[in-house]
Design a protein around this motif. Structure first.
Motif, PDB file in Angstrom:
ATOM      1  N   UNK A 184      -5.576  -6.238  -3.236  1.00  0.00           N
ATOM      2  CA  UNK A 184      -6.909  -6.839  -3.199  1.00  0.00           C
ATOM      3  C   UNK A 184      -6.857  -8.355  -3.368  1.00  0.00           C
ATOM      4  N   UNK A 185      -5.643  -8.907  -3.416  1.00  0.00           N
ATOM      5  CA  UNK A 185      -5.413 -10.350  -3.560  1.00  0.00           C
ATOM      6  C   UNK A 185      -6.093 -10.907  -4.810  1.00  0.00           C
ATOM      7  N   UNK A 245      -1.044  -3.418 -10.961  1.00  0.00           N
ATOM      8  CA  UNK A 245      -0.561  -4.653 -10.340  1.00  0.00           C
ATOM      9  C   UNK A 245      -0.523  -4.523  -8.823  1.00  0.00           C
ATOM     10  N   UNK A 246      -0.115  -3.350  -8.325  1.00  0.00           N
ATOM     11  CA  UNK A 246      -0.108  -3.132  -6.879  1.00  0.00           C
ATOM     12  C   UNK A 246      -1.521  -3.197  -6.302  1.00  0.00           C
ATOM     13  N   UNK A 247      -2.474  -2.626  -7.019  1.00  0.00           N
ATOM     14  CA  UNK A 247      -3.871  -2.715  -6.577  1.00  0.00           C
ATOM     15  C   UNK A 247      -4.351  -4.156  -6.562  1.00  0.00           C
ATOM     16  N   UNK A 251       0.824  -1.211   0.000  1.00  0.00           N
ATOM     17  CA  UNK A 251       0.000   0.000   0.000  1.00  0.00           C
ATOM     18  C   UNK A 251       0.856   1.257   0.000  1.00  0.00           C
ATOM     19  N   UNK A 252       2.016   1.216   0.677  1.00  0.00           N
ATOM     20  CA  UNK A 252       2.928   2.362   0.669  1.00  0.00           C
ATOM     21  C   UNK A 252       3.416   2.646  -0.748  1.00  0.00           C
ATOM     22  N   UNK A 253       3.824   1.590  -1.457  1.00  0.00           N
ATOM     23  CA  UNK A 253       4.279   1.774  -2.837  1.00  0.00           C
ATOM     24  C   UNK A 253       3.164   2.310  -3.722  1.00  0.00           C
ATOM     25  N   UNK A 254       1.947   1.780  -3.534  1.00  0.00           N
ATOM     26  CA  UNK A 254       0.815   2.235  -4.349  1.00  0.00           C
ATOM     27  C   UNK A 254       0.496   3.699  -4.080  1.00  0.00           C
TER      28      UNK A 254
END
Length: 287
Positions: free
Chosen positions: A248-249, A242-244, A198-201
């Motif tokens: 959200x798995x 991709x981070x999202x 989440x930090x990267x996103x």
């Protein structure tokens, strides 16, 4: 090695990319009064000589995007460097800019790329002459170079203190290792993988929201782009997507060769189009 052997290219007005034999890219931005050097590579050869004799005779500041040994490896040959306080400790095991790390990393790249490089690791990767003085880089720190200003933004994700730079004259974003086709996430202070993701996103969403400030993006390794050529404009949105998916798995995964393995190992990555994302010391699929 001849000190003139470090290749460099002026890809935009007053912005040079120095290719440190595929280990990392070093960027130099030259204004009418001063210059700025972004990163110092692994420390192969005499970067200072190339800067001061081939690129500019102006005074310059050295800024380090983050604290990994392939970016701070040449820092000990300069008097003063700027780095974010969260990355000001560069003694992390495995990435610290020790002589052994620098030589081993350069050797890994030589073997991986199957190329001839014009340097001798023993003669041209040398111990530091001193520990440089560190000045603390902050979010929004700007350097006026004369006719242009370079502003740094904190962008954690790859490391806690990763910073990216925007040149206001050419509208160029130098994104270091914060975003690329093969994004590696890590944190010296955080163990919760959800928070690392989440930090990267959040960091990269902020950079994406600044789209009016820049046109082209250059990351600090040109293995997925041509030397002197920008990163594909699809990479940043694909990384964010991709981070999202990861958070959200919903991500898709595959097993690929580990480009940093010395034994031919593999790793699991999350994928979205041409983008791959993995974790520094964990399996991203099973966090």
């Amino acid at each position: 090695m001849s000190t003139k052997a470090l290749p460099f290219y002026e890809f935009n007005k007053g912005i040079y990319e120095i290719d440190e034999f595929d280990c990392a890219s070093i960027f130099v931005i030259v204004g009418t009064e001063r210059a700025l050097v972004l990163d110092t590579g692994t420390g192969i050869g005499d970067l200072r000589w190339v800067l001061e004799n081939r690129i500019t005779d102006k005074p310059y500041d050295v800024v380090l995007s983050h604290n990994h040994g392939d970016h701070v490896g040449g820092a000990g040959f300069f008097d003063t460097v700027w780095i974010h306080e969260k990355d000001s400790d560069w003694n992390t095991p495995g990435t610290a800019p020790t002589l052994s790390f620098r030589r081993e990393y350069a050797g890994l790249i030589r073997r991986r790329e199957h190329k001839y490089y014009r340097y001798d690791p023993d003669a041209d990767i040398l111990p530091w002459t001193k520990e440089p003085q560190k000045k603390m880089l902050k979010d929004g720190t700007s350097f006026y170079l004369g006719g242009r200003t370079v502003t740094f933004y904190h962008c954690p994700g790859h490391t806690d203190g990763e910073c990216v730079a925007v040149d206001n004259l050419t509208h160029t974003l130098l994104i270091a290792d914060a975003c690329n086709n093969n994004l590696l996430l890590g944190s010296a202070s955080e163990t919760d993988v959800h928070r690392i993701i989440s930090t990267a996103e959040e960091s990269l969403s902020r950079i994406a929201s600044m789209r009016n400030l820049y046109e082209d993006i250059y990351n600090s390794h040109h293995d997925f782009r041509g030397f002197g050529q920008p990163l594909s404009p699809d990479v940043l949105p694909d990384v964010l997507g991709c981070l999202t998916d990861l958070y959200e798995q919903k991500a898709q995964f595959k097993t690929v060769p580990d480009a940093l393995s010395t034994t031919g190992g593999t790793k699991t990555v999350a994928v979205r189009n041409a983008v791959q994302i993995s974790l520094m010391d964990k399996n991203i699929k099973y966090y």
